[in-house]
Each structure stands twice: as C-alpha cells, then as structure tokens.
Design an enzyme around this catalytic site. Structure first.
Site, PDB file in Angstrom:
ATOM      1  N   LYS A  40       0.858  -1.179   0.000  1.00  0.00           N
ATOM      2  CA  LYS A  40       0.000   0.000   0.000  1.00  0.00           C
ATOM      3  C   LYS A  40       0.890   1.223   0.000  1.00  0.00           C
ATOM      4  O   LYS A  40       1.821   1.324   0.803  1.00  0.00           O
ATOM      5  CB  LYS A  40      -0.916   0.030   1.220  1.00  0.00           C
ATOM      6  CG  LYS A  40      -1.842   1.261   1.211  1.00  0.00           C
ATOM      7  CD  LYS A  40      -2.850   1.241   2.332  1.00  0.00           C
ATOM      8  CE  LYS A  40      -2.259   1.632   3.653  1.00  0.00           C
ATOM      9  NZ  LYS A  40      -3.283   1.794   4.697  1.00  0.00           N
ATOM     10  N   HIS A  91     -12.423  11.443  10.978  1.00  0.00           N
ATOM     11  CA  HIS A  91     -13.072  10.656   9.926  1.00  0.00           C
ATOM     12  C   HIS A  91     -13.095   9.172  10.270  1.00  0.00           C
ATOM     13  O   HIS A  91     -14.104   8.487  10.069  1.00  0.00           O
ATOM     14  CB  HIS A  91     -12.335  10.884   8.604  1.00  0.00           C
ATOM     15  CG  HIS A  91     -12.820  10.017   7.485  1.00  0.00           C
ATOM     16  ND1 HIS A  91     -14.019  10.229   6.854  1.00  0.00           N
ATOM     17  CD2 HIS A  91     -12.252   8.923   6.895  1.00  0.00           C
ATOM     18  CE1 HIS A  91     -14.188   9.313   5.918  1.00  0.00           C
ATOM     19  NE2 HIS A  91     -13.140   8.509   5.921  1.00  0.00           N
ATOM     20  N   GLN A  92     -11.997   8.647  10.815  1.00  0.00           N
ATOM     21  CA  GLN A  92     -11.895   7.227  11.116  1.00  0.00           C
ATOM     22  C   GLN A  92     -12.813   6.798  12.255  1.00  0.00           C
ATOM     23  O   GLN A  92     -13.211   5.633  12.353  1.00  0.00           O
ATOM     24  CB  GLN A  92     -10.441   6.905  11.467  1.00  0.00           C
ATOM     25  CG  GLN A  92     -10.192   5.503  11.981  1.00  0.00           C
ATOM     26  CD  GLN A  92     -10.312   4.442  10.915  1.00  0.00           C
ATOM     27  OE1 GLN A  92      -9.672   4.522   9.880  1.00  0.00           O
ATOM     28  NE2 GLN A  92     -11.146   3.452  11.171  1.00  0.00           N
ATOM     29  N   ASN A 151     -13.299  14.581  22.573  1.00  0.00           N
ATOM     30  CA  ASN A 151     -12.469  15.023  21.454  1.00  0.00           C
ATOM     31  C   ASN A 151     -11.908  16.394  21.782  1.00  0.00           C
ATOM     32  O   ASN A 151     -12.549  17.188  22.489  1.00  0.00           O
ATOM     33  CB  ASN A 151     -13.288  15.084  20.160  1.00  0.00           C
ATOM     34  CG  ASN A 151     -12.403  15.247  18.932  1.00  0.00           C
ATOM     35  OD1 ASN A 151     -11.573  14.389  18.641  1.00  0.00           O
ATOM     36  ND2 ASN A 151     -12.568  16.347  18.209  1.00  0.00           N
ATOM     37  N   MET A 200      -5.496   2.978  18.488  1.00  0.00           N
ATOM     38  CA  MET A 200      -5.460   2.785  17.041  1.00  0.00           C
ATOM     39  C   MET A 200      -4.826   3.930  16.267  1.00  0.00           C
ATOM     40  O   MET A 200      -4.674   3.847  15.055  1.00  0.00           O
ATOM     41  CB  MET A 200      -6.895   2.567  16.519  1.00  0.00           C
ATOM     42  CG  MET A 200      -7.655   1.449  17.210  1.00  0.00           C
ATOM     43  SD  MET A 200      -6.821  -0.148  17.158  1.00  0.00           S
ATOM     44  CE  MET A 200      -6.767  -0.444  15.398  1.00  0.00           C
ATOM     45  N   GLY A 201      -4.421   4.989  16.934  1.00  0.00           N
ATOM     46  CA  GLY A 201      -3.950   6.159  16.201  1.00  0.00           C
ATOM     47  C   GLY A 201      -2.446   6.270  16.013  1.00  0.00           C
ATOM     48  O   GLY A 201      -1.979   7.010  15.155  1.00  0.00           O
ATOM     49  N   GLY A 256      -2.785  -1.111  18.008  1.00  0.00           N
ATOM     50  CA  GLY A 256      -3.064  -1.329  16.579  1.00  0.00           C
ATOM     51  C   GLY A 256      -2.234  -0.400  15.718  1.00  0.00           C
ATOM     52  O   GLY A 256      -2.579   0.772  15.532  1.00  0.00           O
TER      53      GLY A 256
END
Length: 321
Positions: A67, A137-138, A159, A219-220, A292
């Site tokens: 990718k 967005h994710q 947030n 996850m970020g 992740g």
C-alpha cells in the site's frame, strides 16, 4: 491487470468481510506463515504530509503487494479525506502486477476491523459502556465496528474539538444507543472498552484514569513520535498488538519500551489469541491494551477480498499492463 477504483469499494465490501479478512491474516501472522516487510513512513516536507509504503506476503493466501500513501492533513479543506492510499497486488508466482485497488475506504475499514477483533477477543463479555477518544473521519468506522462486538448500552466520547463529536453522536443514533460527551476523567471511570483514534503526539489518556478490567484499543499511533496514552498505562496492562516489530518502533508501545517500562518480549500478537495459543484476558480485573499499528498485510487481505468480489460481481476493470 484488474483495477478496482475507489468509487466501487463502498458497494463491494462490507465491514464483516473486512473483519474476516483481517482476522485470518492476524492468525496467519502468528503462525509465521505471513510477514510484513519494513515500513517506510516519512514527512515529505510538502503540504505537511506523511507518505510511505507498507508491504508484505502471506504464504497461505499468496497475497503479495504493498500500500502506498499517507496522511495529508490539509485535504479536508479541499473536500478530500486526509488519508490517501492505493493498494497494489502482485502475482506471487510471476511477480506481475495483478491488481490496483483504491485504498482510502479500505484503510478505514481494515483499521476498524482490527480494533473490533481486539474487542471480540479481549474485552470482558459484560462490557456495557464504550468510550471513544477522537472524533475524526476514522472514528465513525471504529464506532460501528465496535458496536457489533458487545451489547453496549451507552457510548461516551471525548475530542479535543468537542463540536466534532456530532459525528459519533450520529452513529450512536443510527444504532439507537445513548451518546454523551464527557471529560476524560469521567470517560475512564465509566467505560469498559476505550478506543483511542487520534493523531496525537502527546499522551491524552493517563493511567490513573483507567479502571481495572478495561480493554483499550489504541489505534492512532502509527508513526515514530506519536502517542495517545501515558506510557505507564502500558506497564499497568497486558499489551497485545498486530505486529510486535511495529508496536515497539512506530506503535503505542514505542514509548513504554524506550523508557524501560515494559520489555518487547512481553507484548503478545493478537493472532496468538485468535489461534488459541494464548488465552487472552486472564481475569475480570485485568487491563488489556491492543496496540493497533496497522500492518501492510491487513491492506493486502482486504484488497484481495475486494478484487474477488469485484470479479464475481462484474465490476472489475481489466486493463493491459
């Protein structure tokens, strides 16, 4: 050569398809029949962009490829998603390029699938409150995938820019689940599962804010220097990851390992839990944390599924190469 353009992806592949593809490739990684090649990810010195390559090979499925893409933080102002990528698949027998697949939506879906897998295998069965840190967005993909894994009765969110929490509130409304914006202390006090999905370079969540029995999916963090949670939180948790090599170099564990708080050898591949060679959660009071980092094999797995579906539905574009 087959081309599956970005515009076709949403109608081709579901979140469930991606969950299955990523689960299988994590299992293959733990069995050492699939492996990722070293990641290249660099700031290019233009448009504040991060650009790179992730690649690998799965001997079970024969998925081979890469990718190419990255993060362009100013794209939102141009009506584009900040994450831009394309996946290239190669024939493992000949080396010829077999397919080119739009990677933007697939990246969101495979990332959400990874955290959902961690929730399925590591979160307490009685988890009722889901905490979300980050509302970019994710985040909506993360939230939808997580809500499929447990019978959550409430979602709480935080947030940096609270107005963006409307994105999460809308997803919760879709699922008829209450949503509440809270501060980080309350989020940690209430949540049984916490997903962090930000682009932070400084810890947001502190160890003292997380209670026993919580499962976290971080996850970020996918770049050297990024950090979403305090390093001490990893020392207090049992740490799982997609790939240990990435976890300790570009993942959330990079900081805890560098500070000597945890040894790399204590980090567990989630694929080992999927395969049954590691028990996963050991008790109701244990804090589990999934780091992740996002591996190339995830991209190859979901892109391969998209290609198969495009061929079966007559949506694949064939071009001479």
């Amino acid at each position: 050569m087959i081309v599956v353009p970005e515009r076709e992806i949403a109608g081709l592949i579901s979140a469930a398809d991606c969950f299955t593809a990523v689960e299988q490739v994590f299992a293959s990684m733990a069995q050492k029949s699939a492996y990722n090649f070293p990641v290249i990810r660099e700031a290019i010195g233009h448009a504040d962009a991060l650009y790179g390559f992730k690649s690998g090979f799965d001997r079970e499925s024969l998925a081979l490829g890469l990718k190419s893409g990255g993060f362009w933080p100013n794209n939102a102002a141009k009506g584009l998603t900040n994450h831009q990528s394309t996946i290239f698949l190669f024939d493992a027998d000949t080396g010829r390029c077999h397919a080119v697949v739009g990677g933007n939506l697939l990246t969101a879906l495979r990332t959400a699938a990874a955290s959902a897998i961690s929730i399925r295998y590591l979160a307490r069965q009685d988890a009722k409150v889901l905490g979300m840190i980050g509302a970019g967005h994710q985040s909506k993909f993360q939230l939808r995938a997580a809500l499929d894994q447990r019978a959550f009765g409430k979602v709480v969110g935080w947030n940096l820019h609270p107005e963006a929490l409307d994105r999460l509130a809308a997803v919760a409304e879709e699922r008829d689940i209450p949503f509440e914006a809270v501060d980080l202390d309350r989020l940690g006090a209430e949540a049984d599962v916490i997903i962090t999905i930000t682009s932070s370079f400084a810890p947001i969540l502190k160890a003292a804010q997380v209670r026993p029995g919580t499962h976290l999916a971080c996850m970020g963090t996918d770049t050297r220097g990024k950090q979403e949670v305090e390093a001490g939180l990893l020392a207090a948790a049992t740490v799982f990851t997609d790939e240990i090599a990435q976890s300790v170099t570009i993942g959330e564990a990079q900081h805890a390992v560098a500070q000597g708080l945890i040894p790399a050898g204590d980090i567990i591949e989630i694929g080992a839990v999927i395969n049954g060679t590691h028990p996963g959660r050991s008790g109701a009071e244990e804090i589990t944390l999934f780091d992740g980092t996002g591996v190339g094999l995830q991209d190859l797995a979901v892109a391969s599924s998209a290609v198969d579906l495009a061929i079966s539905k007559g949506l694949a574009v064939e071009v001479d190469a």
